[in-house]
Design an enzyme around this catalytic site. Sequence first.
Site, PDB file in Angstrom:
ATOM      1  N   HIS A  33       0.828  -1.205   0.000  1.00 57.13           N
ATOM      2  CA  HIS A  33       0.000   0.000   0.000  1.00 57.13           C
ATOM      3  C   HIS A  33       0.868   1.262   0.000  1.00 57.13           C
ATOM      4  O   HIS A  33       1.575   1.531   0.968  1.00 57.13           O
ATOM      5  CB  HIS A  33      -0.890  -0.032   1.251  1.00 57.13           C
ATOM      6  CG  HIS A  33      -1.825   1.122   1.380  1.00 57.13           C
ATOM      7  ND1 HIS A  33      -1.705   2.069   2.370  1.00 57.13           N
ATOM      8  CD2 HIS A  33      -2.911   1.476   0.647  1.00 57.13           C
ATOM      9  CE1 HIS A  33      -2.683   2.950   2.249  1.00 57.13           C
ATOM     10  NE2 HIS A  33      -3.426   2.627   1.220  1.00 57.13           N
ATOM     11  N   GLU A  60       1.200  -0.658  -5.026  1.00 55.77           N
ATOM     12  CA  GLU A  60       0.116   0.275  -5.351  1.00 55.77           C
ATOM     13  C   GLU A  60       0.606   1.665  -5.743  1.00 55.77           C
ATOM     14  O   GLU A  60       1.586   2.163  -5.194  1.00 55.77           O
ATOM     15  CB  GLU A  60      -0.822   0.428  -4.137  1.00 55.77           C
ATOM     16  CG  GLU A  60      -2.111   1.126  -4.501  1.00 55.77           C
ATOM     17  CD  GLU A  60      -2.699   1.960  -3.365  1.00 55.77           C
ATOM     18  OE1 GLU A  60      -1.990   2.315  -2.416  1.00 55.77           O
ATOM     19  OE2 GLU A  60      -3.901   2.274  -3.467  1.00 55.77           O
ATOM     20  N   ASP A  62      -1.295   5.544  -6.310  1.00 54.26           N
ATOM     21  CA  ASP A  62      -2.441   6.453  -6.436  1.00 54.26           C
ATOM     22  C   ASP A  62      -2.038   7.480  -7.477  1.00 54.26           C
ATOM     23  O   ASP A  62      -0.914   7.991  -7.441  1.00 54.26           O
ATOM     24  CB  ASP A  62      -2.729   7.152  -5.102  1.00 54.26           C
ATOM     25  CG  ASP A  62      -3.244   6.178  -4.059  1.00 54.26           C
ATOM     26  OD1 ASP A  62      -4.252   5.508  -4.333  1.00 54.26           O
ATOM     27  OD2 ASP A  62      -2.631   6.083  -2.985  1.00 54.26           O
ATOM     28  N   HIS A  75      -1.233  10.423  -3.140  1.00 54.72           N
ATOM     29  CA  HIS A  75      -2.483   9.887  -2.599  1.00 54.72           C
ATOM     30  C   HIS A  75      -3.651  10.855  -2.688  1.00 54.72           C
ATOM     31  O   HIS A  75      -4.750  10.491  -3.083  1.00 54.72           O
ATOM     32  CB  HIS A  75      -2.319   9.423  -1.152  1.00 54.72           C
ATOM     33  CG  HIS A  75      -3.595   8.889  -0.610  1.00 54.72           C
ATOM     34  ND1 HIS A  75      -4.439   9.622   0.196  1.00 54.72           N
ATOM     35  CD2 HIS A  75      -4.213   7.703  -0.811  1.00 54.72           C
ATOM     36  CE1 HIS A  75      -5.504   8.894   0.487  1.00 54.72           C
ATOM     37  NE2 HIS A  75      -5.396   7.730  -0.112  1.00 54.72           N
ATOM     38  N   GLU A 166      -4.420   3.359  -8.879  1.00 55.80           N
ATOM     39  CA  GLU A 166      -5.769   3.867  -8.601  1.00 55.80           C
ATOM     40  C   GLU A 166      -5.967   5.200  -9.291  1.00 55.80           C
ATOM     41  O   GLU A 166      -5.169   6.116  -9.123  1.00 55.80           O
ATOM     42  CB  GLU A 166      -5.982   4.050  -7.087  1.00 55.80           C
ATOM     43  CG  GLU A 166      -7.362   4.662  -6.806  1.00 55.80           C
ATOM     44  CD  GLU A 166      -7.611   4.974  -5.322  1.00 55.80           C
ATOM     45  OE1 GLU A 166      -6.851   4.491  -4.457  1.00 55.80           O
ATOM     46  OE2 GLU A 166      -8.572   5.719  -5.052  1.00 55.80           O
TER      47      GLU A 166
HETATM   48 CA    CA Z   1      -5.251   3.925  -3.024  1.00 55.77          CA
END
Ligand code: CA
Length: 339
Positions: A33, A60, A62, A75, A166
């Site tokens: 994460h 991950e 963002d 993020h 994301e």
């Molecule tokens: Ca995220």
Amino acid sequence: MMKFISLSFFAIMTLMTLQAPALSSDEKLVIAHRGASGYLPEHTLAAKALAHGMNPDYIEQDVVLTKDGVPIVLHDHHLDTISDVASKFPNRKREDGRYYAIDLSLAEIKTLKAHERIDLKTGKRVFPSRFPLHQSHFEIPTLEEEIELIKGLNQARGKNIGIYPEIKAPAFHRAEGQDISKIVIDLLAKHGYSTKEDAVYLQCFDWNETQRIRNELGYKGKLVQLIAENDWNESPNVNFDALRTKEGLSSIAKIADGIGPWIPHLISPTGQSNDLVKNVHALGMKIHPYTLRADALPEWAKEHDAVLETVLFKAGADGIFTDFPDLAVKYLQHKNQAH
Ligand code: CA
């Protein structure tokens, strides 16, 4: 002829054994994460390199856009909680007192020093035991720099660790005149991330956008619909409570390959699991809950590994987002050896 058949049969059986699904703990995905964000400032290339060395299944990202439309890994679409933007560009503050990535060019963002996430009210770190503030040097990476880092490390280390980008705030970006999803999907395709066989999951909270990504933009890779609480204002036009019902889940299953709820959506405050995992699996989807933090455990968990055991094995989720990928990888290795 018989000999040929039996040999072929033997060869096929051997191949099947080799390719048989691994033990159950092997199938559980560890998703780093924001990188190894428990140890280094989130979403910096250092945090991603450290995560890679910990051998998670996915790392991950963002993604938001700069003023000049370049996807960067960040993020929030704000810069002020993780960088020195307020002292470098004091006049770029909006009326709400925040500094938005979309208001700065990539060249300007590249002059910022990134740091551990701070609470804007106190100026102190959100996670006090993590990497110290204002030490060493970290930048905000572009998505392409990060993809090149992960692909490069995959080559150098002989791994196939995936990416898990994301798309953040697509409606906000559209209001600013930018189509973030199209830009990200094109960049993913450029780097070979475009089918369900590729090591990529694309995720989004905005249900309207998830459908658009599949139907209008024609994205063919694995897609995950993220689930928030309605009062987080993560995606004001989406009713997340409705999406979590069986009916909502079946509409997601027509578009996406899985969902990403937060842990309390499947584990109650007393540590009991509900039917969410079962309902998701009945539709042939995966479920990857967020976020495990060794320094901020749920109240029901007495220790870190109890969260992994409960979420992945008692509740049966298919993977987990964690700030501490090394701990999850180690736990799953022990679990495998115990078989
Ligand atoms: Ca995220």
